[in-house]
Design an enzyme around this catalytic site. Structure first.
Site, mmCIF file in Angstrom:
data_model
loop_
_atom_site.group_PDB
_atom_site.id
_atom_site.type_symbol
_atom_site.label_atom_id
_atom_site.label_comp_id
_atom_site.label_asym_id
_atom_site.label_seq_id
_atom_site.Cartn_x
_atom_site.Cartn_y
_atom_site.Cartn_z
ATOM 1 N N ARG A 237 -53.176 53.142 12.339
ATOM 2 C CA ARG A 237 -53.141 51.689 12.289
ATOM 3 C C ARG A 237 -51.893 51.281 11.529
ATOM 4 O O ARG A 237 -51.516 51.910 10.543
ATOM 5 C CB ARG A 237 -54.385 51.120 11.585
ATOM 6 C CG ARG A 237 -55.665 51.215 12.410
ATOM 7 C CD ARG A 237 -55.620 50.277 13.619
ATOM 8 N NE ARG A 237 -56.870 50.274 14.364
ATOM 9 C CZ ARG A 237 -57.166 51.090 15.361
ATOM 10 N NH1 ARG A 237 -56.276 52.026 15.707
ATOM 11 N NH2 ARG A 237 -58.306 50.996 16.010
ATOM 12 N N GLU A 266 -49.261 43.223 15.689
ATOM 13 C CA GLU A 266 -49.138 43.599 17.104
ATOM 14 C C GLU A 266 -49.517 42.425 18.001
ATOM 15 O O GLU A 266 -50.503 41.746 17.732
ATOM 16 C CB GLU A 266 -50.035 44.811 17.398
ATOM 17 C CG GLU A 266 -49.621 46.058 16.625
ATOM 18 C CD GLU A 266 -50.508 47.267 16.906
ATOM 19 O OE1 GLU A 266 -51.449 47.153 17.725
ATOM 20 O OE2 GLU A 266 -50.280 48.321 16.298
ATOM 21 N N HIS A 285 -48.701 50.727 21.221
ATOM 22 C CA HIS A 285 -50.087 51.099 20.904
ATOM 23 C C HIS A 285 -50.793 51.667 22.143
ATOM 24 O O HIS A 285 -51.790 51.132 22.625
ATOM 25 C CB HIS A 285 -50.854 49.896 20.355
ATOM 26 C CG HIS A 285 -52.034 50.297 19.509
ATOM 27 N ND1 HIS A 285 -52.521 49.525 18.482
ATOM 28 C CD2 HIS A 285 -52.837 51.402 19.537
ATOM 29 C CE1 HIS A 285 -53.571 50.120 17.921
ATOM 30 N NE2 HIS A 285 -53.768 51.264 18.549
#
Length: 323
Positions: A237, A266, A285
């Site tokens: 993360r 993000e 991601h």
């Protein structure tokens, strides 16, 4: 009467058909993410919610008085307000393990691409800069027989360690909340303090979940302990890293480079300095983003939800919500 559920993200047709056998359902079927107000408006009589993210908090639970279970199609569940869910008796489930090998593949892709400067040199060729002559400016780093440090030796960390040990003859150091005797005996992994790992490893892979204890776990001090030749990989993360400290370490060549699949915010802002640095690889991601793995995650999430609504303990009930 079948329980009613809401599917907040597109899922494969096979998963939808499985849910239909057990539940009455409504769904969000547009390609974009469901807006918060539309989600809240869809939950007034829902007993189950299948989702991929978005805050599960007191506000949402106020709009879902019949809700019994929230099933997320992800390993991470830091978007769950665990205290609010526990207070209202709402179960929460996630989808670990099914993505371990796929994420480990991506982590090793980041290790190799960062060490051998793959994306940087791809641009170099495409921009017409490749000329005959001394090519020492194109040199990278070896991966084989180097030292890999893994912070967070869960299922994904162990899958990375297997690739490192058996595929690249790397020495593996690891730091974890608890020791992993199987990884030590089968892979020769060595348990050590985080400081020792940071000081000795050539490649440092961060794979911890996001918790209050791991928020900004890696910052200026930790980057200062790393070798100037070290490469830092984060596929956990973004908030586990002090991003400004990482940017400084890359700009000042405190470390050699980084491979990142996650960021503090993000999607990443277009003016984030990370996007302009040649010694960092930035991915959107995509750790679990293969068709098969995303199918398996969606099906496991559906199975978790159906099990909970049928009065069973779901296979992947998050530990903090267990009785």
């Amino acid at each position: 009467m079948k329980p009613k559920v809401f599917i907040a993200r597109n899922v494969p047709k096979e998963v939808e058909n499985y849910i239909a056998k057990h539940c009455i359902y409504d769904k969000w079927d547009r390609p974009e993410l469901i807006p918060r107000d539309a989600l809240l408006a869809s939950l007034s009589d829902a007993e189950g919610l299948l989702t991929f993210g978005g805050k599960i908090d007191a506000e949402l639970l106020d709009h879902a008085p019949k809700l019994k279970v929230v099933s997320t199609m992800s390993v991470g569940y830091n978007h769950f307000d665990l205290a609010a869910m526990k207070a209202r008796g709402v179960m929460g489930t996630n989808t670990p393990d099914v993505l371990n090998e796929t994420v480990a593949d991506l982590i090793f892709a980041l290790i190799l691409a960062s060490a051998r400067r793959v994306t940087e040199l791809d641009r170099y060729v495409k921009e017409g800069q490749w000329k005959r002559g001394n090519n020492q400016n194109l040199f990278g780093l070896d991966v084989h027989h180097k030292k890999l440090g893994i912070i967070g030796m869960g299922g994904i960390g162990e899958a990375v360690a297997r690739r490192a040990t058996w595929g690249f003859q790397m020495e593996v150091l690891y730091h974890n909340r608890s020791r992993k005797p199987a990884a030590e005996s089968e892979l020769g992994a060595t348990y050590c303090s985080m400081d020792k790992l940071l000081q000795e490893a050539d490649f440092i892979v961060l794979m911890t979940p996001l918790t209050p204890e791991t928020q900004r776990l890696i910052g200026e001090r930790e980057f200062g302990l790393m070798k100037p030749s070290a490469i830092f990989i984060n596929a956990s993360r973004g908030q586990t890293v002090d991003e400004q400290a990482l940017i400084s370490a890359l700009e000042q060549k405190t470390i050699y480079g980084a491979g990142l699949d996650v960021f503090e915010r993000e999607p990443i802002s277009p003016d984030n300095p990370l996007l302009k640095l040649p010694n960092v690889i930035t991915l959107p991601h995509i750790g679990s983003a293969t068709s098969k793995t995303r199918f398996d995650m969606a099906m496991l999430a559906a199975q978790n939800m159906v099990a909970a609504l049928n009065g069973h303990i779901p296979p992947q009930l998050v530990k903090e919500l267990r009785a």
